[in-house]
Design an enzyme around this catalytic site. Sequence first.
Site, mmCIF file in Angstrom:
data_model
loop_
_atom_site.group_PDB
_atom_site.id
_atom_site.type_symbol
_atom_site.label_atom_id
_atom_site.label_comp_id
_atom_site.label_asym_id
_atom_site.label_seq_id
_atom_site.Cartn_x
_atom_site.Cartn_y
_atom_site.Cartn_z
ATOM 1 N N CYS A 112 0.859 -1.182 0.000
ATOM 2 C CA CYS A 112 0.000 0.000 0.000
ATOM 3 C C CYS A 112 0.894 1.231 0.000
ATOM 4 C CB CYS A 112 -0.872 -0.026 1.248
ATOM 5 S SG CYS A 112 -1.868 1.464 1.444
ATOM 6 N N CYS A 143 -1.031 3.377 -6.475
ATOM 7 C CA CYS A 143 -1.947 2.805 -5.482
ATOM 8 C C CYS A 143 -2.169 1.374 -5.950
ATOM 9 C CB CYS A 143 -3.264 3.572 -5.459
ATOM 10 S SG CYS A 143 -4.566 2.722 -4.521
HETATM 11 N N1 DGL Z 1 -4.082 0.457 -1.907
HETATM 12 C C1 DGL Z 1 -3.725 1.659 -1.256
HETATM 13 C C2 DGL Z 1 -2.437 2.257 -1.881
HETATM 14 O O1 DGL Z 1 -1.639 1.563 -2.489
HETATM 15 C C3 DGL Z 1 -4.721 2.753 -1.035
HETATM 16 C C4 DGL Z 1 -6.191 2.630 -0.987
HETATM 17 C C5 DGL Z 1 -6.827 3.496 0.120
HETATM 18 O O2 DGL Z 1 -7.149 4.670 -0.090
HETATM 19 O O3 DGL Z 1 -6.955 2.960 1.211
HETATM 20 O O4 DGL Z 1 -2.190 3.419 -1.743
#
Ligand code: DGL
Length: 270
Positions: A74, A189
């Site tokens: 993330c 993301c």
């Molecule tokens: N999957 C997360 C990232 O790589 C973000 C998603 C969220 O806003 O929680 O930033």
Amino acid sequence: MSERPVLVFDSGIGGLTVLREARVLMPDRRFIYVADDAGFPYGDWEEDALKGHIVALFGKLLQRFRPEISVIACNTASTLVISALREAYPDQPFVGTVPAIKPAAERTRSGLVSVLATPGTVKRQYTRDLITRWAQQCHVRLVGSTQLARLSEIYMRDGFVDEAAVRAEIEPCFIERDGQRTDIVVLACTHYPFLVNRMRKLAPWPVDWLDPAEAIARRALALLPSSKGARMAGHQPDQAVFTSGATSFASERLMHGFGLTMAPGTSVAD
Ligand code: DGL
């Protein structure tokens, strides 16, 4: 040979884009996938609150699963909390996920690169520092999307994509300047690669959509000792944990599709 699992962590389903690459590279490893759905979306959180939340949650997760390594799949979390996690849990190796600005700067021909990310990642000093360090010679546009992570969650669970909404979110990535056009969009993301075919379809012109998932999985592999034979016969299955503890049929089905069995939730309050 260690049977301790590899823990892959995200706020939602985005980290599955990293898990699928990690599985291919480490078929002998056992995986625990943690979706902090109680905290989703991370993109909207205040920095201090999110930092405290993730560090506390990891206290519970490390105790419960004793992973050999934790992959923070993330960008929104890694760009904020990776140093704090390493400081709080010095015995645990962590692999982070940060916007792929360096490879984008190396590959661009037009010099126009866009970074598509959550509003949190776009605001981070960490992201600004990556640009200063690796992409001084480029024009880097940071595009904060408030909708794409949610749209990706809906798509993966229900199979529905609001194409007009995707178009509106990616549109600011495309710029023309001095006869040149954006030629690389960094998917900063981990949720976004699930929507990349729609993005390709809706883009005003073709670009290279940079997905760092394989590079992250390779980094985890490099930090782990050889895993050949680590997965024994009769071994526990790979598991998914949702921090809310609540699961829907669609979530269970999705996790099943990724070869994950649902396990009871772990929350900061446990
Ligand atoms: N999957 C997360 C990232 O790589 C973000 C998603 C969220 O806003 O929680 O930033």
